[in-house]
Design a protein around this motif. Structure first.
Motif, PDB file in Angstrom:
ATOM      1  N   GLY A  44     -24.623  47.780 106.395  1.00  0.00           N
ATOM      2  CA  GLY A  44     -25.352  46.609 105.935  1.00  0.00           C
ATOM      3  C   GLY A  44     -25.795  46.694 104.488  1.00  0.00           C
ATOM      4  O   GLY A  44     -26.148  45.694 103.881  1.00  0.00           O
ATOM      5  N   ALA A  45     -25.770  47.903 103.938  1.00  0.00           N
ATOM      6  CA  ALA A  45     -26.148  48.104 102.536  1.00  0.00           C
ATOM      7  C   ALA A  45     -24.941  48.644 101.786  1.00  0.00           C
ATOM      8  O   ALA A  45     -24.085  49.330 102.352  1.00  0.00           O
ATOM      9  CB  ALA A  45     -27.314  49.084 102.426  1.00  0.00           C
ATOM     10  N   ASN A  46     -24.895  48.341 100.525  1.00  0.00           N
ATOM     11  CA  ASN A  46     -23.846  48.840  99.649  1.00  0.00           C
ATOM     12  C   ASN A  46     -24.531  49.789  98.662  1.00  0.00           C
ATOM     13  O   ASN A  46     -25.001  49.360  97.612  1.00  0.00           O
ATOM     14  CB  ASN A  46     -23.177  47.668  98.929  1.00  0.00           C
ATOM     15  N   PRO A  47     -24.625  51.086  99.019  1.00  0.00           N
ATOM     16  CA  PRO A  47     -25.415  52.014  98.195  1.00  0.00           C
ATOM     17  C   PRO A  47     -24.836  52.201  96.790  1.00  0.00           C
ATOM     18  O   PRO A  47     -23.617  52.169  96.603  1.00  0.00           O
ATOM     19  CB  PRO A  47     -25.383  53.321  98.982  1.00  0.00           C
ATOM     20  N   SER A  48     -25.735  52.392  95.853  1.00  0.00           N
ATOM     21  CA  SER A  48     -25.338  52.638  94.468  1.00  0.00           C
ATOM     22  C   SER A  48     -24.739  54.039  94.345  1.00  0.00           C
ATOM     23  O   SER A  48     -24.857  54.875  95.253  1.00  0.00           O
ATOM     24  CB  SER A  48     -26.557  52.534  93.550  1.00  0.00           C
ATOM     25  N   LEU A  49     -24.130  54.307  93.212  1.00  0.00           N
ATOM     26  CA  LEU A  49     -23.594  55.642  92.955  1.00  0.00           C
ATOM     27  C   LEU A  49     -24.697  56.685  92.978  1.00  0.00           C
ATOM     28  O   LEU A  49     -24.511  57.792  93.495  1.00  0.00           O
ATOM     29  CB  LEU A  49     -22.858  55.670  91.614  1.00  0.00           C
ATOM     30  N   ASP A  50     -25.857  56.333  92.450  1.00  0.00           N
ATOM     31  CA  ASP A  50     -26.988  57.264  92.465  1.00  0.00           C
ATOM     32  C   ASP A  50     -27.424  57.562  93.896  1.00  0.00           C
ATOM     33  O   ASP A  50     -27.731  58.709  94.243  1.00  0.00           O
ATOM     34  CB  ASP A  50     -28.172  56.713  91.670  1.00  0.00           C
ATOM     35  N   ALA A  51     -27.444  56.538  94.749  1.00  0.00           N
ATOM     36  CA  ALA A  51     -27.824  56.733  96.149  1.00  0.00           C
ATOM     37  C   ALA A  51     -26.794  57.606  96.864  1.00  0.00           C
ATOM     38  O   ALA A  51     -27.157  58.466  97.682  1.00  0.00           O
ATOM     39  CB  ALA A  51     -27.979  55.395  96.855  1.00  0.00           C
ATOM     40  N   ILE A  52     -25.521  57.409  96.561  1.00  0.00           N
ATOM     41  CA  ILE A  52     -24.473  58.218  97.178  1.00  0.00           C
ATOM     42  C   ILE A  52     -24.631  59.675  96.764  1.00  0.00           C
ATOM     43  O   ILE A  52     -24.486  60.588  97.588  1.00  0.00           O
ATOM     44  CB  ILE A  52     -23.080  57.661  96.825  1.00  0.00           C
ATOM     45  N   GLN A  53     -24.947  59.916  95.504  1.00  0.00           N
ATOM     46  CA  GLN A  53     -25.187  61.289  95.039  1.00  0.00           C
ATOM     47  C   GLN A  53     -26.383  61.890  95.767  1.00  0.00           C
ATOM     48  O   GLN A  53     -26.352  63.057  96.164  1.00  0.00           O
ATOM     49  CB  GLN A  53     -25.426  61.325  93.528  1.00  0.00           C
ATOM     50  N   THR A  54     -27.434  61.115  95.972  1.00  0.00           N
ATOM     51  CA  THR A  54     -28.615  61.582  96.702  1.00  0.00           C
ATOM     52  C   THR A  54     -28.242  61.967  98.126  1.00  0.00           C
ATOM     53  O   THR A  54     -28.694  63.005  98.637  1.00  0.00           O
ATOM     54  CB  THR A  54     -29.711  60.497  96.705  1.00  0.00           C
ATOM     55  N   LEU A  55     -27.423  61.153  98.779  1.00  0.00           N
ATOM     56  CA  LEU A  55     -26.971  61.465 100.136  1.00  0.00           C
ATOM     57  C   LEU A  55     -26.204  62.786 100.173  1.00  0.00           C
ATOM     58  O   LEU A  55     -26.449  63.637 101.037  1.00  0.00           O
ATOM     59  CB  LEU A  55     -26.088  60.336 100.677  1.00  0.00           C
TER      60      LEU A  55
END
Length: 70
Positions: A44-55
């Protein structure tokens, strides 16, 4: 084929579950709201590149591993 966001979310959920963390614990570790984490995992969300790095960092996995098999 399912949209990339859904496949990515499923991959994150599988990796999170492998760590033994609940969604709430994992969201806290990432610094995200649990509702946002839920939206990532369900596509439901399209995470940002920064969020993907955090994951990736929270999962202690290389960034590229989040996309394996997608």
């Amino acid at each position: 084929m399912k949209p990339l966001r859904i496949r990515f979310g499923n991959r994150v959920r599988d990796l999170r579950r492998a760590t033994g963390l609940s969604q709430e614990e994992f969201a806290e570790k990432c610094g995200f709201a649990r509702t946002y984490m839920s939206r990532i995992e369900t596509g439901g969300a399209n995470p940002s590149l920064d969020a993907i790095q955090t994951l990736a960092t929270a999962l202690k996995t290389p960034l590229g591993d989040l996309f394996k098999g997608l």
